[in-house]
Design a protein around this motif. Sequence first.
Motif, PDB file in Angstrom:
ATOM      1  N   ARG A 157      -5.876   0.697  -3.012  1.00  0.00           N
ATOM      2  CA  ARG A 157      -4.774   1.529  -3.510  1.00  0.00           C
ATOM      3  C   ARG A 157      -4.788   2.897  -2.838  1.00  0.00           C
ATOM      4  O   ARG A 157      -3.739   3.451  -2.530  1.00  0.00           O
ATOM      5  CB  ARG A 157      -4.866   1.678  -5.040  1.00  0.00           C
ATOM      6  CG  ARG A 157      -3.660   2.390  -5.647  1.00  0.00           C
ATOM      7  CD  ARG A 157      -3.582   2.148  -7.139  1.00  0.00           C
ATOM      8  NE  ARG A 157      -4.608   2.874  -7.861  1.00  0.00           N
ATOM      9  CZ  ARG A 157      -4.429   4.103  -8.369  1.00  0.00           C
ATOM     10  NH1 ARG A 157      -3.263   4.726  -8.199  1.00  0.00           N
ATOM     11  NH2 ARG A 157      -5.400   4.684  -9.033  1.00  0.00           N
TER      12      ARG A 157
ATOM     13  N   THR B  79       5.801  13.473   3.549  1.00  0.00           N
ATOM     14  CA  THR B  79       4.424  13.151   3.903  1.00  0.00           C
ATOM     15  C   THR B  79       3.583  14.418   4.012  1.00  0.00           C
ATOM     16  O   THR B  79       4.018  15.406   4.599  1.00  0.00           O
ATOM     17  CB  THR B  79       4.379  12.402   5.256  1.00  0.00           C
ATOM     18  OG1 THR B  79       5.109  11.178   5.132  1.00  0.00           O
ATOM     19  CG2 THR B  79       2.954  12.096   5.678  1.00  0.00           C
TER      20      THR B  79
ATOM     21  N   LYS C 188      -1.134   4.120   1.025  1.00  0.00           N
ATOM     22  CA  LYS C 188      -0.177   5.137   1.479  1.00  0.00           C
ATOM     23  C   LYS C 188      -0.850   6.135   2.411  1.00  0.00           C
ATOM     24  O   LYS C 188      -0.621   7.334   2.341  1.00  0.00           O
ATOM     25  CB  LYS C 188       0.429   5.859   0.271  1.00  0.00           C
ATOM     26  CG  LYS C 188       1.427   5.015  -0.502  1.00  0.00           C
ATOM     27  CD  LYS C 188       2.682   4.728   0.330  1.00  0.00           C
ATOM     28  CE  LYS C 188       3.728   3.980  -0.460  1.00  0.00           C
ATOM     29  NZ  LYS C 188       4.960   3.735   0.344  1.00  0.00           N
TER      30      LYS C 188
ATOM     31  N   ASN D 104      -3.911  10.207  -3.362  1.00  0.00           N
ATOM     32  CA  ASN D 104      -2.894   9.920  -4.374  1.00  0.00           C
ATOM     33  C   ASN D 104      -3.529   9.545  -5.717  1.00  0.00           C
ATOM     34  O   ASN D 104      -3.043   8.660  -6.428  1.00  0.00           O
ATOM     35  CB  ASN D 104      -1.961   8.793  -3.908  1.00  0.00           C
ATOM     36  CG  ASN D 104      -1.119   9.200  -2.724  1.00  0.00           C
ATOM     37  OD1 ASN D 104      -0.543  10.284  -2.709  1.00  0.00           O
ATOM     38  ND2 ASN D 104      -1.063   8.342  -1.719  1.00  0.00           N
TER      39      ASN D 104
ATOM     40  N   GLY E 165       5.654   2.330   6.594  1.00  0.00           N
ATOM     41  CA  GLY E 165       5.282   2.265   5.181  1.00  0.00           C
ATOM     42  C   GLY E 165       5.393   3.595   4.469  1.00  0.00           C
ATOM     43  O   GLY E 165       5.054   3.703   3.299  1.00  0.00           O
ATOM     44  N   LYS E 166       5.857   4.629   5.203  1.00  0.00           N
ATOM     45  CA  LYS E 166       6.095   5.950   4.623  1.00  0.00           C
ATOM     46  C   LYS E 166       4.870   6.469   3.855  1.00  0.00           C
ATOM     47  O   LYS E 166       4.894   6.623   2.624  1.00  0.00           O
ATOM     48  CB  LYS E 166       7.322   5.916   3.712  1.00  0.00           C
ATOM     49  CG  LYS E 166       8.592   5.488   4.438  1.00  0.00           C
ATOM     50  CD  LYS E 166       9.785   5.373   3.520  1.00  0.00           C
ATOM     51  CE  LYS E 166      11.027   4.930   4.298  1.00  0.00           C
ATOM     52  NZ  LYS E 166      12.213   4.754   3.425  1.00  0.00           N
ATOM     53  N   PRO E 167       3.788   6.737   4.578  1.00  0.00           N
ATOM     54  CA  PRO E 167       2.551   7.170   3.920  1.00  0.00           C
ATOM     55  C   PRO E 167       2.714   8.516   3.231  1.00  0.00           C
ATOM     56  O   PRO E 167       3.480   9.368   3.673  1.00  0.00           O
ATOM     57  CB  PRO E 167       1.556   7.265   5.074  1.00  0.00           C
ATOM     58  CG  PRO E 167       2.406   7.554   6.276  1.00  0.00           C
ATOM     59  CD  PRO E 167       3.662   6.747   6.049  1.00  0.00           C
ATOM     60  N   LYS E 168       1.955   8.700   2.173  1.00  0.00           N
ATOM     61  CA  LYS E 168       1.929   9.990   1.485  1.00  0.00           C
ATOM     62  C   LYS E 168       0.979  10.959   2.173  1.00  0.00           C
ATOM     63  O   LYS E 168       1.095  12.172   2.018  1.00  0.00           O
ATOM     64  CB  LYS E 168       1.514   9.801   0.025  1.00  0.00           C
ATOM     65  CG  LYS E 168       2.589   9.187  -0.856  1.00  0.00           C
ATOM     66  CD  LYS E 168       3.784  10.126  -0.981  1.00  0.00           C
ATOM     67  CE  LYS E 168       4.825   9.567  -1.927  1.00  0.00           C
ATOM     68  NZ  LYS E 168       6.010  10.493  -2.014  1.00  0.00           N
TER      69      LYS E 168
END
Length: 302
Positions: A73, A182, A77, A63, A147-150
Amino acid sequence: MSVLGVNNVYKSLGKREIIKGIDFSVEEGEIFGFLGPNGAGKTTTIKMIVGLIRPDKGSISINGADILKDGNRARAKLGAVVENPEMYNYLSGMANLKMIAEIRKIPKQDILDVVELVDLSNRIDDKVGKYSLGMKQRLGLACALLGKPKLLILDEPTNGLDPSGIIDFRNIVKNAVKELKTSVFISSHILSEVQQLCNRVAFINHGEIKSMEDLINGNVQQGYEQIAIVASPVSSIKNVLDSIGEVSNVVQKGTEYCAVIEKGSTPKIIKALVEKNVDIYQIYQKQNSLEQRYMELVEGGK
């Protein structure tokens, strides 16, 4: 912006160079396959992506955040399922999820959402020790999706699963991509599953990326498809196909002819062949064989 960027990465373990300047990226909403034989560098690459080991040279970003310069950071995600995930068997599935959610300060509604997504609602309050392997894999996936990761990393996620469990897992991953937006990076030895699940795939061998393949379009332009025709007399097939405007790239491969055609033009092609007294035994859409490509690029490169 790419969700995962791996740029000119090198890694040595002792005196042995394991990873030799690899480059690839995973885009938003993409399911990306990572294939190679044992010892090719797959696990080392995954360990660098999740921050377990450091690359000697190059950069890895998640990200847009560099994992070395801004690791917290970058991993904020990121979710991962590595083979058979470890759980507390004496606790319920829900208790396991709540422990992770509490540490990461994830709201209860997110827990309920992932439980529904992985289809464990009716067994989530049972002890994990009573779960089948497939259910444990789904619970591990639920933990990774909190946590809805990217970016979701899956390392051999279907090892040991029966065909039904593999299908369930595949559908859950597709739903996660659709509902949570995702991106998925998946390493697997099951080539048929990779072919059905992934948009693109990278082949790695001896620490080098050998090729990148598009599995959705099969390297054919949008609006076109590949077909194969088995018919006789063989001498007439190419002449007929070459006379049809919607057909291009006609090539004979053994006993069949392969061609790129405009989508929806198959009936016209059949009619033209029949009118020229060609007997059609088979006509079908041609899919790229991932197994064949794997053997060409990986086994053939030893």
